[in-house]
Design a protein around this motif. Structure first.
Motif, short mmCIF file in Angstrom:
data_model
loop_
_atom_site.label_atom_id
_atom_site.label_comp_id
_atom_site.label_asym_id
_atom_site.label_seq_id
_atom_site.Cartn_x
_atom_site.Cartn_y
_atom_site.Cartn_z
N PRO A 122 -12.38 30.09 50.49
CA PRO A 122 -11.20 30.81 50.97
C PRO A 122 -9.97 29.91 51.03
O PRO A 122 -8.87 30.40 51.26
CB PRO A 122 -11.60 31.24 52.38
CG PRO A 122 -13.02 30.88 52.55
CD PRO A 122 -13.39 29.90 51.52
N SER A 129 -19.00 22.30 58.33
CA SER A 129 -18.44 23.42 59.10
C SER A 129 -19.38 24.60 59.11
O SER A 129 -20.58 24.43 59.23
CB SER A 129 -17.06 23.80 58.57
OG SER A 129 -17.11 23.96 57.18
N CYS A 130 -18.82 25.81 59.00
CA CYS A 130 -19.59 27.04 59.27
C CYS A 130 -20.91 27.09 58.52
O CYS A 130 -21.92 27.50 59.06
CB CYS A 130 -18.76 28.27 58.95
SG CYS A 130 -17.14 27.99 58.31
N CYS A 131 -20.91 26.68 57.26
CA CYS A 131 -22.12 26.78 56.47
C CYS A 131 -23.27 25.99 57.08
O CYS A 131 -24.43 26.33 56.88
CB CYS A 131 -21.88 26.29 55.06
SG CYS A 131 -21.28 27.56 53.96
N GLY A 170 -22.33 27.38 49.56
CA GLY A 170 -21.15 28.02 50.11
C GLY A 170 -19.95 27.91 49.19
O GLY A 170 -19.82 26.98 48.39
N ALA A 171 -19.08 28.89 49.33
CA ALA A 171 -17.90 28.96 48.47
C ALA A 171 -17.06 27.70 48.55
O ALA A 171 -16.52 27.23 47.55
CB ALA A 171 -17.07 30.18 48.86
N CYS A 172 -16.98 27.12 49.74
CA CYS A 172 -16.15 25.93 49.91
C CYS A 172 -16.66 24.77 49.08
O CYS A 172 -15.89 24.07 48.44
CB CYS A 172 -16.16 25.50 51.37
SG CYS A 172 -15.14 26.51 52.39
N CYS A 177 -20.53 33.04 51.63
CA CYS A 177 -19.57 32.48 52.59
C CYS A 177 -19.91 32.97 53.98
O CYS A 177 -19.28 33.86 54.47
CB CYS A 177 -18.15 32.83 52.24
SG CYS A 177 -16.93 32.09 53.33
N PRO A 178 -20.87 32.44 54.64
CA PRO A 178 -21.86 31.48 54.15
C PRO A 178 -22.97 32.19 53.39
O PRO A 178 -23.16 33.39 53.59
CB PRO A 178 -22.42 30.90 55.45
CG PRO A 178 -22.31 32.01 56.42
CD PRO A 178 -21.10 32.79 56.04
N THR A 220 -19.74 34.93 59.68
CA THR A 220 -18.30 35.12 59.55
C THR A 220 -18.05 36.61 59.43
O THR A 220 -18.23 37.19 58.39
CB THR A 220 -17.79 34.40 58.31
OG1 THR A 220 -18.63 34.75 57.22
CG2 THR A 220 -17.81 32.91 58.48
N ARG A 248 -13.58 31.32 60.46
CA ARG A 248 -14.09 30.03 60.01
C ARG A 248 -13.65 28.88 60.91
O ARG A 248 -13.96 27.73 60.63
CB ARG A 248 -13.63 29.78 58.58
CG ARG A 248 -14.51 30.48 57.58
CD ARG A 248 -13.75 31.47 56.75
NE ARG A 248 -14.64 32.23 55.89
CZ ARG A 248 -14.79 33.53 55.94
NH1 ARG A 248 -14.13 34.25 56.84
NH2 ARG A 248 -15.59 34.15 55.12
N GLY A 253 -20.43 23.22 53.66
CA GLY A 253 -19.17 23.28 54.39
C GLY A 253 -18.00 22.80 53.56
O GLY A 253 -18.16 22.28 52.46
N THR A 254 -16.82 22.96 54.14
CA THR A 254 -15.60 22.58 53.47
C THR A 254 -15.49 21.06 53.38
O THR A 254 -15.86 20.36 54.31
CB THR A 254 -14.39 23.10 54.27
OG1 THR A 254 -14.74 24.36 54.81
CG2 THR A 254 -13.18 23.24 53.40
S1 SF4 Z 1 -18.16 28.79 52.35
FE1 SF4 Z 1 -17.39 30.05 54.02
S2 SF4 Z 1 -18.92 29.81 55.63
FE2 SF4 Z 1 -19.20 28.11 54.20
S3 SF4 Z 1 -17.98 26.44 54.97
FE3 SF4 Z 1 -16.71 27.55 53.53
S4 SF4 Z 1 -15.60 29.02 54.81
FE4 SF4 Z 1 -17.32 28.28 56.01
#
Ligand code: SF4
Lengths: 154, 223, 387
Positions: free
Chosen positions: B120, B46-48, B112-114, B145-146, C170, C85, B85-86
């Motif tokens: 999140p 995903s976003c990352c 990334g946090a995920c 994040c990211p 983000t 996201r 990514g998640t």
């Molecule tokens: S850490 Fe943040 S930017 Fe990366 S995948 Fe998770 S929600 Fe998306």
């Protein structure tokens, strides 16, 4: 067409329909059984031509014991919108499928089945859309719990 | 023979008649070679992925500078798994398979946090796996994040350092302890958790209704 | 007793009632869920006759993050940061969609300056999103230069966003009542400089791509989506417009500062991959034109009309808001029980969800490589589909 006028016209169309209060667009509540017919008529009518089913989802009203289905209709011709809602009981959530009228309903209904467990009669391919087939329960129901979920600490 | 030896070559180079010889411990030399030729496998969900795998490969950031630009979509040809990514429950078995398909030695970076903890999506969530390390062993964590591309590069350098100073070839299946790449010296994960807890406590004590009543917005119907 | 002998085809048909003639000679191939050309974690089950697609069945759920469930325990303002996201390439417009719905429900006024900031940021992001798409399109079709160019020019925009917003991707910038922070003092000057820079670049892209025979062969007439089908699946954004339906909420029901802007809505004719490509290309030009107009007059005033600490309570009832992101109409459905800033249920209608459906219609009859072209021109963002 003005919102009020639109609501009038549509009310004449649908038997058993009532205006749904507390919404910010023209909306009505109809009996679930009449949905496919009504949506087909709304689509075919020249003045209305609600040809796009923008969105379909449900809300679980736990206290009242009903699942309320929402259909957001949009007319690409006239640019007006209409919300149609229908209630089905939580315990026995069966509704007719509208996938014969709008193609995308096939997926939207699969999602609602996946998340709420609403069973659509006449759906060509009623499978879970997002979760594994082995998943137990329907997560967007208000009383859904599983071992994986943790509550946010206060 | 005009061989140009990189400064950090782990050994000595000696000139002898007819050429030069390099002396070094085999382990160290191989680790050095490995560290400088990482081939990442792009596992972007995903976003990352946009930041970690695409922006870093593009002109402004350019990860070729760090010798790791050969991103491969096939696990057979890669030795660094970048989890960007998640990860949701349905994806978890695939990630495990990909990891197992990679040849030893293999390294994993959770960006990334995920990928570290679920990010999140920790609370009230039924589908997100809380961190890649629930599924596969992770070597380097990159918070954000990211994370910024710079954080990714720092993680890459950290991993290279780790590999260079790494284990002997004999026990390569024994996993090294993971490191947090972007933490400055002297700060531990426990410190951060402590601070976060304090912060949460302080924040949740704000009486928003009172705050609002005191401001110039009082009585305007916003609350 | 009669004895019946079967063929291999009969066996396959018994296993799969939808199987066609010659099904026993078909291949079965999984594209994804971890495939570089599938734009993330999309999985498409393909039934192939040689290299020709007979049936394509998208399988979703590899990045379903349960955001709607989380939204039932978060205030709308907290929820906004999750919308970043979803479609992270239109992060700011997602924020805006939720903020607009909440503003409409709670009757919050937004200052002209905030609307102006939102609009210019949204257009910058649309441009950024399309630039990324252009790069990825090139890469999927086997050309690496567009990727390098697209990302080079996209990165500059990222810097501009970072300067004002503090985040690269983000953003969590648009809140009910306005925007998080006022624009950076350098903002206007930098955007002006960027616009001067990007204009000739777009022409350069055009020279590189639009006249390219290979690209044209790969896109022209491939994956035609008729206007009727496009409407029936609820396709929106460039995908719908490429099929000849001129629906753009920025024009149809203007929000933000769009009613003060002059722009055209590019519309395709036959709805093939080429039209989708062309529509996005033109949209970049339109976005640049809009940004230039916006730079002409920056209204004064506050950037935020609600103090961030204030709880925005949602009145009881059902609220629906929508807005045009880079991919189409994003709808926000909020059912509120009243008296709280936490919605009873929140649902997002994502544009790519509907757009993806068209793959089942478009893919049959084409080669795998053409399927890749179709997927690229649909411009999918998978987390947005699955939420
Ligand atoms: S850490 Fe943040 S930017 Fe990366 S995948 Fe998770 S929600 Fe998306």
């Amino acid at each position: 067409m003005e919102a009020n006028e639109l609501q009038e016209v549509v009310l004449a169309f649908a038997s058993g329909a009532k205006v749904r209060e507390k919404t910010d667009r023209p909306s009505l509540t109809v009996p679930a059984a009449s949905l496919p017919d009504l949506l087909a008529k709304l689509k075919a009518d020249e003045r209305l031509s609600f040809d796009m089913l923008l969105d379909h989802t449900a809300v679980d009203w736990l206290e009242r014991g009903v699942l309320e289905l929402f259909y957001q209709l949009f007319s690409t011709r006239h640019g007006h919108t209409l919300t149609v809602s229908a209630e089905v009981p939580r315990e026995e959530p069966v509704a007719p499928s509208v996938s014969g009228v709008h193609l995308i309903a096939e997926w939207q209904e699969r999602e609602v089945y996946d998340m709420f467990g609403v069973l659509y009669e006449g759906h060509p391919d009623l499978r879970r859309l997002l979760l594994d087939d082995s998943w137990v329960g329907h997560p967007l129901r208000k009383d859904y719990r599983d071992d994986h979920m943790i509550e946010r600490p206060k | 023979m005009g061989l140009k030896i990189i400064d950090d070559f782990p050994g000595v180079a000696m000139k002898v008649p007819g050429g030069s010889v390099m002396l070094g411990v085999m382990d160290a030399v191989i680790n050095w070679a490995r560290a400088n030729s990482l081939w990442p496998l792009s596992f972007g969900t995903s976003c990352c992925a946009i930041e970690m795998l695409m922006a870093t490969g593009a002109p402004h950031q350019d990860m070729a500078r760090f010798g790791a630009e050969v991103a491969r979509p096939s696990p057979r040809q890669a030795d660094l798994l970048v989890v960007a990514g998640t990860i949701v429950k349905r994806m978890a078995p695939t990630l495990r398979t990909l990891y197992e398909q990679m040849a030893e030695p293999r390294y994993v970076m959770a960006t990334g946090a995920c990928a570290i903890s679920g990010g999140p999506f920790i609370y009230n969530n039924y589908s997100v796996v809380r961190g890649a390390d629930e599924i596969i062993p992770v070597d380097v964590y990159v918070p954000g994040c990211p994370p910024r591309p710079e954080a990714f590069f720092y993680a890459l350098l950290t991993l290279q350092r780790m590999i260079r100073s790494g284990d002997s070839l004999k026990s390569r299946h024994v996993h090294k302890r993971p490191v947090m790449s972007a933490l400055p010296a002297g700060i531990t994960v426990a410190d951060i958790q402590e601070e976060l807890r304090d912060l949460l406590e302080r924040d949740s004590a704000v009486d928003v209704e009172k705050e609002a009543a005191a401001g110039p917005w009082a009585g305007k119907g916003y609350c | 007793m009669t004895v019946q002998a079967y063929t291999l085809d009969d066996l396959v048909k018994r296993l799969d009632p939808q199987a066609t003639e010659g099904a026993s000679q078909q291949y079965f191939l999984n594209l994804g869920p971890q495939h570089p050309a599938a734009h993330g974690v999309l999985r498409v089950m393909l039934f192939l006759d040689g290299e020709t697609v007979v049936r394509a069945i998208p399988v979703l759920g590899y990045i379903h993050r349960g955001i709607e469930k989380m939204g039932e325990s978060l205030s709308t303002r907290q929820f906004i940061h999750l919308t970043d996201r979803l479609d992270y390439l239109s992060a700011l417009m997602n924020n805006w969609a939720v903020a607009r719905t909440v503003e409409k429900a709670a009757g919050i006024e937004v200052s002209p300056r905030a609307e102006w900031i939102r609009t210019i940021m949204a257009e910058l992001q649309r441009l950024q999103s399309h630039l990324l798409w252009l790069g990825v399109l090139g890469m999927d079709l086997g050309a690496f230069t567009p990727f390098l160019w697209g990302f080079r020019d996209r990165e500059e925009l990222t810097y501009i966003f970072e300067e004002t917003i503090g985040a690269r991707l983000t953003m969590n910038y648009v809140l009910p009542g306005g925007v998080m922070s006022d624009i950076h003092p350098e903002f206007a000057a930098r955007v002006k400089k960027y616009v001067a820079y990007i204009r000739p670049k777009i022409a350069e892209y055009e020279a590189l791509l639009s006249g390219n025979v290979i690209l044209e062969e790969r896109l022209r007439n491939i994956g035609r989506l008729s206007a009727e089908d496009a409407v029936s699946i609820g396709a929106t954004g460039p995908v719908l417009r490429a099929s000849g339906v001129a629906l753009d909420l920025r024009k149809a029901s203007p929000y933000g500062a769009y009613d003060k802007l002059e722009f055209q809505v590019p519309v395709g004719t036959v709805g093939d991959s080429w039209d989708r490509y062309w529509v996005r290309f033109e949209e970049m030009r339109q976005s640049i034109a809009m940004i230039e107009q916006l730079l002409g007059g920056i209204p004064e005033g506050p950037h935020m009309s609600v103090k961030p600490a204030v709880k925005v309570k949602l009145p009881e009832g059902v609220h629906y808001g929508q807005l045009e992101t880079a991919r189409g109409i994003l709808g926000v459905f909020i059912a509120a029980a009243g008296g709280s800033d936490v919605p009873y249920r929140i649902h997002l209608r994502s544009p790519t969800f509907n757009n993806l459906w068209s793959v089942t219609r478009l893919a049959p009859g084409w080669r795998i490589a053409d399927l890749v072209a179709i997927l690229t021109t649909l411009d999918l963002v998978i987390p947005d589909i699955e939420r």
